[in-house]
Write a protein that holds these residues in place. Structure first.
Motif, PDB file in Angstrom:
ATOM      1  N   UNK A   1      -4.335 -22.204   6.657  1.00  0.00           N
ATOM      2  CA  UNK A   1      -3.724 -22.438   5.350  1.00  0.00           C
ATOM      3  C   UNK A   1      -2.336 -21.804   5.272  1.00  0.00           C
ATOM      4  N   UNK A   2      -2.212 -20.580   5.769  1.00  0.00           N
ATOM      5  CA  UNK A   2      -0.900 -19.934   5.787  1.00  0.00           C
ATOM      6  C   UNK A   2       0.091 -20.738   6.640  1.00  0.00           C
ATOM      7  N   UNK A   3      -0.391 -21.228   7.799  1.00  0.00           N
ATOM      8  CA  UNK A   3       0.478 -22.006   8.671  1.00  0.00           C
ATOM      9  C   UNK A   3       0.912 -23.301   7.997  1.00  0.00           C
ATOM     10  N   UNK A   4       0.004 -23.895   7.239  1.00  0.00           N
ATOM     11  CA  UNK A   4       0.335 -25.122   6.518  1.00  0.00           C
ATOM     12  C   UNK A   4       1.435 -24.876   5.487  1.00  0.00           C
ATOM     13  N   UNK A   5       1.381 -23.718   4.820  1.00  0.00           N
ATOM     14  CA  UNK A   5       2.431 -23.363   3.863  1.00  0.00           C
ATOM     15  C   UNK A   5       3.772 -23.247   4.578  1.00  0.00           C
ATOM     16  N   UNK A   6       3.765 -22.572   5.719  1.00  0.00           N
ATOM     17  CA  UNK A   6       5.002 -22.393   6.489  1.00  0.00           C
ATOM     18  C   UNK A   6       5.565 -23.728   6.963  1.00  0.00           C
ATOM     19  N   UNK A   7       4.691 -24.612   7.425  1.00  0.00           N
ATOM     20  CA  UNK A   7       5.144 -25.905   7.935  1.00  0.00           C
ATOM     21  C   UNK A   7       5.694 -26.786   6.819  1.00  0.00           C
ATOM     22  N   UNK A   8       5.036 -26.776   5.684  1.00  0.00           N
ATOM     23  CA  UNK A   8       5.481 -27.642   4.598  1.00  0.00           C
ATOM     24  C   UNK A   8       6.797 -27.162   3.993  1.00  0.00           C
ATOM     25  N   UNK A   9       6.870 -25.864   3.690  1.00  0.00           N
ATOM     26  CA  UNK A   9       8.042 -25.343   2.982  1.00  0.00           C
ATOM     27  C   UNK A   9       9.193 -25.005   3.926  1.00  0.00           C
ATOM     28  N   UNK A  10       8.852 -24.564   5.142  1.00  0.00           N
ATOM     29  CA  UNK A  10       9.883 -24.061   6.044  1.00  0.00           C
ATOM     30  C   UNK A  10      10.195 -22.626   5.695  1.00  0.00           C
ATOM     31  N   UNK A  11       9.999 -21.722   6.643  1.00  0.00           N
ATOM     32  CA  UNK A  11      10.102 -20.305   6.289  1.00  0.00           C
ATOM     33  C   UNK A  11      11.489 -19.909   5.791  1.00  0.00           C
ATOM     34  N   UNK A  12      12.536 -20.587   6.267  1.00  0.00           N
ATOM     35  CA  UNK A  12      13.893 -20.244   5.814  1.00  0.00           C
ATOM     36  C   UNK A  12      14.170 -20.725   4.389  1.00  0.00           C
TER      37      UNK A  12
ATOM     38  N   UNK B   1       0.878 -21.729  -3.810  1.00  0.00           N
ATOM     39  CA  UNK B   1       0.928 -22.980  -4.577  1.00  0.00           C
ATOM     40  C   UNK B   1       1.767 -24.062  -3.888  1.00  0.00           C
ATOM     41  N   UNK B   2       2.411 -23.693  -2.760  1.00  0.00           N
ATOM     42  CA  UNK B   2       3.098 -24.711  -1.955  1.00  0.00           C
ATOM     43  C   UNK B   2       2.118 -25.832  -1.586  1.00  0.00           C
ATOM     44  N   UNK B   3       0.860 -25.453  -1.293  1.00  0.00           N
ATOM     45  CA  UNK B   3      -0.157 -26.451  -0.944  1.00  0.00           C
ATOM     46  C   UNK B   3      -0.739 -27.058  -2.212  1.00  0.00           C
ATOM     47  N   UNK B   4      -0.776 -28.382  -2.262  1.00  0.00           N
ATOM     48  CA  UNK B   4      -1.321 -29.097  -3.414  1.00  0.00           C
ATOM     49  C   UNK B   4      -2.566 -29.864  -3.007  1.00  0.00           C
ATOM     50  N   UNK B   5      -3.200 -30.483  -3.990  1.00  0.00           N
ATOM     51  CA  UNK B   5      -4.386 -31.296  -3.713  1.00  0.00           C
ATOM     52  C   UNK B   5      -4.060 -32.426  -2.747  1.00  0.00           C
ATOM     53  N   UNK B   6      -2.873 -33.001  -2.892  1.00  0.00           N
ATOM     54  CA  UNK B   6      -2.457 -34.082  -1.994  1.00  0.00           C
ATOM     55  C   UNK B   6      -2.385 -33.564  -0.560  1.00  0.00           C
ATOM     56  N   UNK B   7      -1.847 -32.372  -0.375  1.00  0.00           N
ATOM     57  CA  UNK B   7      -1.739 -31.787   0.964  1.00  0.00           C
ATOM     58  C   UNK B   7      -3.107 -31.579   1.599  1.00  0.00           C
ATOM     59  N   UNK B   8      -4.059 -31.150   0.800  1.00  0.00           N
ATOM     60  CA  UNK B   8      -5.388 -30.883   1.340  1.00  0.00           C
ATOM     61  C   UNK B   8      -6.087 -32.155   1.787  1.00  0.00           C
ATOM     62  N   UNK B   9      -5.694 -33.271   1.209  1.00  0.00           N
ATOM     63  CA  UNK B   9      -6.265 -34.556   1.643  1.00  0.00           C
ATOM     64  C   UNK B   9      -5.645 -35.004   2.968  1.00  0.00           C
ATOM     65  N   UNK B  10      -4.536 -34.345   3.345  1.00  0.00           N
ATOM     66  CA  UNK B  10      -3.844 -34.682   4.585  1.00  0.00           C
ATOM     67  C   UNK B  10      -3.945 -33.497   5.548  1.00  0.00           C
ATOM     68  N   UNK B  11      -5.159 -32.969   5.686  1.00  0.00           N
ATOM     69  CA  UNK B  11      -5.381 -31.762   6.479  1.00  0.00           C
ATOM     70  C   UNK B  11      -4.838 -31.880   7.892  1.00  0.00           C
ATOM     71  N   UNK B  12      -5.194 -32.954   8.569  1.00  0.00           N
ATOM     72  CA  UNK B  12      -4.838 -33.078   9.974  1.00  0.00           C
ATOM     73  C   UNK B  12      -3.321 -33.141  10.152  1.00  0.00           C
TER      74      UNK B  12
END
Length: 364
Positions: free
Chosen positions: A290-301, A345-356
């Motif tokens: 989950x933490x990695x998903x936040x980093x990938x979606x938002x971009x750490x920078x 909160x970066x992760x939303x319900x839509x994101x969780x449906x796209x887990x892979x």
């Protein structure tokens, strides 16, 4: 009041003292001056007597306080004028102490007569409780009210009119000795098959720091969009430090798998580290996927500057950071060192449906 203040001054380690110090110390002895006008008057009269006797010497820079009858606010204590011995215990009080039943210890009060006179009523209630026997166990707050007339006296003495915890310590007693037990504040949780799988397999428990993400994740789990989790706990920020003890009440065991998911910021990491340190037997780990998903979606920078300064006390990335691969570890350290954050909160319900697509796994 005179004996009580004198005892406080004798115990005071510093040469100086303020009226505010005396007020606070009296609260520790069960006296709230501003809740009792008669005691407030006694206090003012006693301090004036001690000033006249030379025991309390007002500092030249002291200012008068209206709330204390115009008394100066700061003093030097002349300890040599307080050196008189405590009034010894009466024969009646000595006999009471000697006859206290086991496991009550008389050592402390035999040497501190003033403290015994102050705590005597509570000591005798405890004596009667132990001598009365029985097997009824009350909650700490219930027993505290029964003994001290204040439900917070034992568990939260700083917020009570009397320090019941100190009385038990002086008597060498434990909560078990007075047939009291602590109850743990419940956490809010949602389960999916947690109870039915008990004893059959290792269940997966996810603790979520913030409310919105808790609701998003529990909806995804109950809808079958995020499998593998059988219990989701709302951590409520720092509250989980105490509330986690409730896990046994809902059937959680040390054999289950526990994961934590919070904000990527200094405080979120600190919450996890404190939680793991306090409950080492549960093997709580960060929900790295989950933490990695936040980093990938938002971009750490793209992490935002903190809205407010977080506490700058002792801080360690470990053991939290040790669970991540090199890439994620470097990104998290960059965010924290730059004074930034990424909310869960970066992760939303839509994101969780796209887990892979986000690199999430059912094992967290």
């Amino acid at each position: 009041m005179h004996d009580l203040i004198r005892a406080i001054l004798l115990r005071h380690k510093n040469k100086g003292i303020t009226l505010g110090d005396l007020d606070t110390l009296l609260k520790g002895d069960g006296i709230n001056l501003f809740a009792d006008t008669e005691r407030q008057k006694q206090f003012i009269d006693t301090v004036r007597d001690l000033i006249q006797a030379g025991v309390l010497v007002p500092l030249k820079s002291a200012r008068p306080l209206t709330g204390y009858g115009g008394l100066p606010d700061r003093y030097t204590i002349r300890q040599n004028l307080l050196a008189e011995k405590e009034t010894p215990l009466s024969a009646e009080h000595k006999n009471e102490l000697i006859s206290l039943p086991r496991p009550m210890s008389i050592d402390y009060y035999a040497k501190h007569a003033d403290d015994y006179r102050r705590d005597r009523e509570a000591v005798l209630r405890i004596r009667d409780l132990i001598e009365g026997g029985g097997d009824e166990v009350l909650t700490v707050n219930e027993r505290s009210y029964e003994i001290f007339g204040d439900e917070k006296a034992i568990d939260e003495p700083r917020h009570a009119a009397v320090d019941g915890e100190a009385v038990l310590r002086n008597l060498g007693l434990t909560l078990a000795d007075i047939r009291a037990k602590k109850v743990f504040e419940p956490f809010f949780y949602i389960e999916k098959g947690f109870g039915t799988q008990q004893g059959k397999t290792k269940r997966t428990v996810l603790i979520v720091e913030n409310k919105d993400t808790f609701w998003t994740l529990q909806q995804a789990v109950t809808a079958g969009e995020f499998d593998g989790i059988t219990l989701i706990i709302y951590g409520e920020g720092n509250a989980i430090q105490k509330k986690f003890e409730y896990i046994e009440t809902v059937g959680g065991t040390r054999d289950d798998l526990y994961f934590y998911f919070g904000d990527i910021d200094r405080e979120g990491i600190a919450i996890f580290n404190r939680l793991q340190e306090r409950y080492p037997d549960y093997g709580i780990r960060p929900a790295t996927s989950l933490y990695t998903a936040v980093l990938k979606k938002a971009g750490y920078r793209n992490a935002h500057p903190l809205r407010k300064d977080q506490k700058r006390g002792q801080f360690s990335f470990s053991p939290f950071i040790d669970a991540f691969d090199d890439e994620s570890r470097a990104a998290i350290e960059w965010i924290i060192n730059k004074g930034r954050y990424l909310p869960q909160e970066v992760l939303t319900a839509v994101d969780l449906r796209r887990m892979k697509a986000l690199g999430l796994s059912e094992t967290l």
